[in-house]
Design an enzyme around this catalytic site. Structure first.
Site, short mmCIF file in Angstrom:
data_model
loop_
_atom_site.label_atom_id
_atom_site.label_comp_id
_atom_site.label_asym_id
_atom_site.label_seq_id
_atom_site.Cartn_x
_atom_site.Cartn_y
_atom_site.Cartn_z
N ASP A 1 26.17 38.66 33.69
CA ASP A 1 25.15 38.10 33.05
C ASP A 1 25.31 36.69 32.23
O ASP A 1 25.70 36.66 31.00
CB ASP A 1 24.20 39.05 32.26
CG ASP A 1 22.81 38.62 32.26
OD1 ASP A 1 22.49 37.51 32.23
OD2 ASP A 1 21.86 39.48 31.86
N THR B 1 25.44 38.95 43.83
CA THR B 1 26.48 39.19 43.11
C THR B 1 27.37 40.31 43.43
O THR B 1 26.82 41.53 44.36
CB THR B 1 26.28 38.99 41.42
OG1 THR B 1 25.40 40.25 41.48
CG2 THR B 1 25.84 37.72 41.17
N GLU B 2 28.59 40.60 42.89
CA GLU B 2 29.14 41.85 42.89
C GLU B 2 28.24 43.16 42.56
O GLU B 2 27.66 42.79 41.57
CB GLU B 2 30.46 41.87 42.22
CG GLU B 2 31.48 42.92 42.18
CD GLU B 2 32.74 42.88 41.67
OE1 GLU B 2 33.50 43.72 41.47
OE2 GLU B 2 33.05 41.68 41.02
#
Length: 428
Positions: free
Chosen positions: A171, A103-104
């Protein structure tokens, strides 16, 4: 300098999968970025793009073993929004029984630690700015073609890019399919997060974890009092209280109508001294904000009921030449959601033209058609400086211009029928 040389990088090549997408090579270090109940996150590097990434390792659960997929990763992959953490890739490591998710990476960490590090507790101007960004992210996930609710909003799940001031919601581990009750839960969690931004006690000791006061269980009033107990700023307390007790059909976008987000001198003065585009004066800053408010909206949403059906109209402007309209119809009692997409060409289509075709596509009463027509006209009017005349254009002798009718028929970009029938919750 010593810290960078002490990082041990592991080079891992992703397997080519059935889609045959282009292989990337990722490097994962042993430097942890964080951990939670369901995963551990490490600093990583994408050697193709040349960017740092966050590498999450999620242990297999019963659901992952059964479905051979990770719900969080599958849900996150299609999300494209500036205030949502981007998921670049994921794959299953069956021998080690973990899911790897790329992810980023936000170098400034989560919002909880960022507020404490820079002593920003109860900074009203910043909190309003952060709230607008969170609301934008929530509105996006609530109104997509496959809408979802986050259900775990708190400062630890919001990440910061300190160089731009941008915050991102991340999340999605317990996110669920869209439902109005879940929207209300997202709004309540958002309200608790706003209070957290103004409460040093909660920021220091983490999110309140009182088992008997979890949302949906126990004494909700006691929970709300506990959430607000450390908030000293009256303006933030009032807005948080409103979010903690939303009306049953509230949407996140409606929260922006609250006086909490009204433009005030402090905010515009701050903007004028820190605006990177050219240090706007106070007057110019206010004028600029008013001009933005007067611009046609990029998106309009309308929700309404008729009989045993619930309707949801969503319109999105496309390059000032057309409006992409999505109509969702939920029928009570049979757990069915019907959806159609329409491309409304400005200056070509009329509402009456569209409704004639829509009426053919689904079985509805004259009353339902009338209600949809009224809301469709209101939606389109909100996009226009001058509402488009929905009556049939006539020639000078009063007759209908058949060539114009033919032009409309030939140019209309229909996406009908585009039906989806599924067991989604009966809410919109």
């Amino acid at each position: 300098m010593a810290s960078s040389s002490s990082i041990e990088w592991r080079i891992v090549e992703r397997e080519k999968r059935g889609e045959r997408d282009e292989a990337r090579i990722f490097a994962r270090s042993d430097k942890p970025l964080g951990s939670g109940s369901f995963k551990r996150v490490y600093l990583g590097f994408d050697e193709i793009k040349g960017i740092e990434i966050a590498w999450s390792k999620i242990p297999f659960t019963r659901e992952i073993k059964k479905s051979e997929s990770c719900a969080e990763a599958e849900l996150s992959m299609p999300l494209e929004h500036e205030n949502i953490i981007k998921c670049y890739d994921h794959w299953l490591d069956r021998p080690n029984k973990v899911v790897n998710m790329i992810t980023e990476y936000c170098p400034s960490g989560d919002l909880r630690n960022y507020i404490l590090k820079h002593d920003l507790v109860a900074n009203t101007a910043l909190i309003k700015n952060w709230c607008r960004q969170i609301i934008s992210a929530l509105h996006y996930i609530h109104t997509r073609d496959q809408p979802v609710c986050h259900l775990d909003i708190n400062c630890a799940n919001i990440f910061v890019n300190g160089s731009t001031g941008t915050i991102k919601l991340g999340d999605f581990g317990i996110a669920k399919e869209y439902g109005q009750r879940r929207v209300i839960e997202d709004i309540e969690k958002f309200g608790a997060t706003v209070a957290e931004m103004a409460d040093s006690r909660r920021l220091l000791h983490g999110e309140l974890r009182m088992r008997q006061l979890v949302f949906g269980r126990g004494d909700s009033m006691t929970y709300k009092l506990a959430v607000l107990a450390g908030v000293e700023n009256k303006e933030i307390e009032r807005f948080s209280t409103k979010c903690l007790s939303p009306s049953p059909r509230t949407t996140v976008l409606e929260l922006l109508d609250d006086s909490f987000f009204a433009v005030d001198v402090t905010e515009t003065s701050t903007a004028s001294t820190s605006n990177a585009a050219g240090n706007l004066s106070l007057t110019e800053s206010v004028r600029h904000q008013v001009a933005e408010l007067l611009q046609p909206p990029a998106e309009v949403l309308k929700e309404f009921d008729s009989g045993d059906k619930k309707f949801r109209l969503q319109g999105i402007m496309s390059e000032d030449v057309s409006i992409s309209i999505t109509l969702r119809i939920i029928t009570d009692g049979i757990d069915m959601v019907t959806m159609m997409n329409i491309e409304f060409l400005l200056g070509v289509d009329t509402v009456s033209d569209i409704m004639e075709d829509i009426a053919v596509e689904f079985d509805s009463s004259a009353e339902e058609i009338a209600v949809v027509t009224e809301n469709m006209e209101q939606l389109i009017t909100e996009f226009l400086h001058e509402p488009h005349d929905s009556n049939t254009e006539q020639t000078q002798d009063g007759r209908s211009d058949s060539s114009e009718d033919n032009r409309r028929s030939n140019n209309r970009k229909w996406k009908l029928p585009n039906w989806l029938c599924c067991n989604k919750p009966r809410s919109i």
